[in-house]
Scaffold this active site. Structure first.
Site, PDB file in Angstrom:
ATOM      1  CG  LEU A 101      -2.310 -15.292 -20.635  1.00 46.38           C
ATOM      2  CD1 LEU A 101      -2.056 -16.305 -19.514  1.00 46.38           C
ATOM      3  CD2 LEU A 101      -1.070 -15.151 -21.524  1.00 46.38           C
ATOM      4  CB  CYS A 102      -7.009 -17.340 -24.405  1.00 37.07           C
ATOM      5  SG  CYS A 102      -8.315 -18.212 -25.301  1.00 37.07           S
ATOM      6  CB  THR A 103     -11.136 -14.895 -24.666  1.00 39.63           C
ATOM      7  OG1 THR A 103     -11.125 -15.795 -23.549  1.00 39.63           O
ATOM      8  CG2 THR A 103     -11.451 -15.678 -25.934  1.00 39.63           C
TER       9      THR A 103
END
Length: 332
Positions: A101-103
């Protein structure tokens, strides 16, 4: 995919972590029983922002999970801990589906799971990911990427899109839509949509296409064209395209096709209609056309999809003590 493990270490982003806990860690056995067997996994007490979390199990538990989720990694200028990277790599080698998720994509990249694959992360960090890991094909313009057993998402709201995508893969569209309604979020946004649009997505009724969307969704059985939509909206086709891109991040035809496919999913899950009947109801025209577009978008033929998700969809729509609601086209 019944066992979900959330991989934790100091320095994770709490928003993405909380999304995963809300979707996979909540007791939703009234929708599907069993729901996910969920565990927080870390090397010990983990500090996430201002909070100190006590994981349920150690990182060695990741190898026993069906799905491993890696939340956002806060400091992308620093390498993630080797013990986390090693545990995520070992889980994937053991057969786990791994999603960031995301970074959190930086953790997957450090583990070598993204080499030779297409992937994404928050748009503000895609250049960093590309520069540090040149073997990854980084796409800065999408919400999430499903590359078989490895999935990556952009930031914040896109992380929720990926979580719902995983639920949809495991339990079908009707269950995922029910979870989305519970969380008061859109039931489906394609991974291929833009990470951000040229203007914020407006509230219902506060943009030039507000009246067009429900009009289209009530007419999915008709052979609508861009010109039909433009005429209804009272603008040129080119002007319509610009508004669609600004509001949805995609084109009118792609948006329309997505609505047809999602409506077909619900009909396959919740009715006894034949594929021919569903093709007509969704504006696909013929069963052959529906099968072609459906398999390309969903990954399996309509009949296979129906066999997989039919029972659990009916249970989810009925709910505890409720009758199944009337079917309507899916809204974005």
């Amino acid at each position: 995919m019944t066992t979900v493990a959330l991989a934790l270490t100091d320095g994770m982003l709490h928003f993405e972590l909380a999304l995963a806990v809300e979707v996979f860690g909540s007791d939703l056995t009234h929708l599907v029983d069993p729901w996910y067997d969920f565990a927080l996994c870390g090397p010990g007490p983990v500090r996430v922002g201002r909070f100190l979390l006590e994981p349920d199990r150690g990182l060695d538990h990741l190898v026993r999970a069906d799905t491993v989720i890696v939340p956002g990694w806060a400091d992308v200028d620093r390498d993630p801990p080797a013990e986390l990277v090693d545990a995520v790599r070992a889980a994937h080698e053991a057969g786990a589906r791994v999603a960031s998720l995301c970074t959190g994509a930086f953790v997957l990249a450090a583990a070598g799971l993204l080499d030779g694959r297409r992937a994404t992360t928050h748009w503000a960090h895609t250049d960093v990911l590309t520069g540090r890991h040149p073997r990854i094909t980084v796409d800065p313009d999408v919400l999430y990427v499903d590359s078989d057993s490895v999935l990556t998402s952009a930031g914040k709201a896109a992380a929720m899109d990926l979580c719902l995508h995983l639920v949809r893969l495991d339990h079908g569209a009707a269950v995922a839509n029910t979870v989305a309604r519970r969380l008061v979020v859109p039931p489906h946004r394609d991974g291929g949509q833009a990470q951000f649009v040229t203007s914020p997505v407006p509230a219902p009724g506060n943009h030039p296409l507000a009246a067009l969307f429900p009009w289209v969704l009530e007419r999915l059985d008709r052979p609508l064209t861009v010109e039909d939509l433009a005429r209804r909206a009272g603008m040129s086709s080119r002007h319509l395209g610009r508004h669609f891109r600004a509001v949805t991040g995609t084109t009118p035809l792609q948006w329309l096709l997505t609505q047809r496919i999602r409506y077909a999913q619900v009909l396959l899950e919740t009715t006894d209609d034949t594929v021919d009947t569903i093709a007509t109801a969704t504006g696909m025209g013929t069963a052959t056309t529906l099968r072609r577009h459906f398999a390309r978008a969903v990954g399996v033929p309509p009949d296979t999809y129906r066999r997989t998700f039919r029972t659990r969809a009916r249970d989810a729509l009925a709910g505890p003590g409720d009758g199944a609601p009337a079917l309507r086209p899916l809204r974005r």
